[in-house]
Each structure stands twice: as C-alpha cells, then as structure tokens.
Scaffold this motif. Sequence first.
Motif, PDB file in Angstrom:
ATOM      1  N   THR A 294       0.837  -1.204   0.000  1.00 26.61           N
ATOM      2  CA  THR A 294       0.000   0.000   0.000  1.00 26.61           C
ATOM      3  C   THR A 294       0.869   1.249   0.000  1.00 26.61           C
ATOM      4  OG1 THR A 294      -1.758  -1.176   1.195  1.00 26.61           O
ATOM      5  CG2 THR A 294      -1.839   1.238   1.218  1.00 26.61           C
ATOM      6  N   ASP A 295       1.915   1.254   0.798  1.00 23.91           N
ATOM      7  CA  ASP A 295       2.835   2.397   0.832  1.00 23.91           C
ATOM      8  C   ASP A 295       3.512   2.597  -0.520  1.00 23.91           C
ATOM      9  OD1 ASP A 295       2.210   2.823   3.496  1.00 23.91           O
ATOM     10  OD2 ASP A 295       4.083   1.960   4.263  1.00 23.91           O
ATOM     11  N   ARG A 296       3.943   1.503  -1.147  1.00 26.22           N
ATOM     12  CA  ARG A 296       4.579   1.616  -2.463  1.00 26.22           C
ATOM     13  C   ARG A 296       3.594   2.101  -3.515  1.00 26.22           C
ATOM     14  NH1 ARG A 296       7.214  -3.665  -4.114  1.00 26.22           N
ATOM     15  NH2 ARG A 296       5.818  -4.657  -2.631  1.00 26.22           N
ATOM     16  N   LEU A 297       2.354   1.633  -3.433  1.00 26.19           N
ATOM     17  CA  LEU A 297       1.320   2.095  -4.359  1.00 26.19           C
ATOM     18  C   LEU A 297       1.034   3.574  -4.147  1.00 26.19           C
ATOM     19  CD1 LEU A 297      -0.820   1.619  -6.538  1.00 26.19           C
ATOM     20  CD2 LEU A 297      -2.340   0.745  -4.721  1.00 26.19           C
ATOM     21  N   ALA A 298       0.927   4.006  -2.907  1.00 31.75           N
ATOM     22  CA  ALA A 298       0.680   5.425  -2.612  1.00 31.75           C
ATOM     23  C   ALA A 298       1.829   6.293  -3.132  1.00 31.75           C
ATOM     24  CB  ALA A 298       0.491   5.625  -1.109  1.00 31.75           C
ATOM     25  N   ALA A 299       3.061   5.846  -2.956  1.00 29.98           N
ATOM     26  CA  ALA A 299       4.218   6.609  -3.449  1.00 29.98           C
ATOM     27  C   ALA A 299       4.177   6.700  -4.972  1.00 29.98           C
ATOM     28  CB  ALA A 299       5.516   5.958  -2.977  1.00 29.98           C
ATOM     29  N   PHE A 300       3.817   5.609  -5.648  1.00 30.70           N
ATOM     30  CA  PHE A 300       3.675   5.628  -7.104  1.00 30.70           C
ATOM     31  C   PHE A 300       2.607   6.641  -7.529  1.00 30.70           C
ATOM     32  CE2 PHE A 300       0.686   3.898 -10.325  1.00 30.70           C
ATOM     33  CZ  PHE A 300       1.387   4.259 -11.459  1.00 30.70           C
ATOM     34  N   VAL A 301       1.455   6.613  -6.888  1.00 27.33           N
ATOM     35  CA  VAL A 301       0.362   7.525  -7.256  1.00 27.33           C
ATOM     36  C   VAL A 301       0.794   8.975  -7.035  1.00 27.33           C
ATOM     37  CG1 VAL A 301      -2.005   8.239  -6.694  1.00 27.33           C
ATOM     38  CG2 VAL A 301      -1.441   5.805  -6.893  1.00 27.33           C
ATOM     39  N   GLU A 302       1.489   9.252  -5.949  1.00 25.65           N
ATOM     40  CA  GLU A 302       1.983  10.627  -5.721  1.00 25.65           C
ATOM     41  C   GLU A 302       2.957  11.066  -6.809  1.00 25.65           C
ATOM     42  OE1 GLU A 302       1.965  11.915  -1.108  1.00 25.65           O
ATOM     43  OE2 GLU A 302       3.535  10.509  -1.692  1.00 25.65           O
ATOM     44  N   ARG A 303       3.916  10.206  -7.141  1.00 22.35           N
ATOM     45  CA  ARG A 303       4.911  10.560  -8.161  1.00 22.35           C
ATOM     46  C   ARG A 303       4.283  10.713  -9.540  1.00 22.35           C
ATOM     47  NH1 ARG A 303       7.823   6.626  -5.664  1.00 22.35           N
ATOM     48  NH2 ARG A 303       7.358   5.130  -7.329  1.00 22.35           N
ATOM     49  N   GLU A 304       3.450   9.766  -9.906  1.00 24.51           N
ATOM     50  CA  GLU A 304       2.899   9.725 -11.260  1.00 24.51           C
ATOM     51  C   GLU A 304       1.844  10.803 -11.500  1.00 24.51           C
ATOM     52  OE1 GLU A 304       2.372   8.244 -15.170  1.00 24.51           O
ATOM     53  OE2 GLU A 304       3.952   7.821 -13.719  1.00 24.51           O
TER      54      GLU A 304
END
Length: 143
Positions: A62-72
């Motif tokens: 979930t943390d990795r997905l959230a970081a991806f969504v923030e960056r992208e």
Amino acid sequence: MNPFELHPRLSADTFLLAESGSSVLLLMNNALLPWFILVPKTDRRELHRLDPDLRRRVRDETDRLAAFVEREFQPDKLNIATIGNLVPQLHIHVIARYRTDHCWPAPVWGAPQRSDYETPEVERLRECALASLGEGFAPRPGI
C-alpha cells in the motif's frame, strides 16, 4: 469466498493490472480520477485481522502504491481507505484527489460522473505501476 477470487463488483468495475504473492492490484474503470485498489489475498474482512506477516506485506505494498500515485499523478491529496460497506472483501483504495476534480471535496463513492478508460491508457498505467512497485508484482494481462 475463496481468498483468491475477486468479489463480483470489484471484477465488474475494475481492470486487473498486476498480482503479488500477497495481493492483486486493480484500476477502477473511471478515467476521471487515478483510482487504484489493492486486494489482499485473504478471506479476512479487516486489515487489523490479517496474519501479522501478511499485514506487513500488504501495508508495504500500500505504501509503495501510494508513493507511485503521488509521483505519477501529483495529487493535491491522497485518499487511502478500506471502507467496504458495499463490497465486504477487504480492499484498499488509493485515490489521487485534486481540488479541481469532479467531486472535490466530497468522497468519490457514489459520484455519478465517470469516463471509461481506453485500452492503451490501461496498458500504460499497468506498465508504470509495475515499474514503480518493483519486485514481487507480476503483470496480469487481459483487459
């Protein structure tokens, strides 16, 4: 319910992007908002009831997905939730929200506006998510 079987509503409303040993990654079929859903491979309905090892892996994903969504997508705010009132299967929403989006500041659930994704955009998002989430996730083709 089989732990590896998606709830029919999740299957109907999303694209299956990728899978790890712990969960499946979905994309909500509404191109108005970047809206991803992580579904842990369990029959448990609450995050705190997961086996500690699975809970740790799911929270890391979930943390990795959230970081991806923030960056992208560079949202004004991330909404991360495990509501589950209509779909009892444990699933975690990670949604990019913008002050200019169609339902800001209200919740996205129940908003009537929608726009279906085109296949090339789903494929692009799958590739980007896989590149960002890294090890442990494998593509799940078939739109």
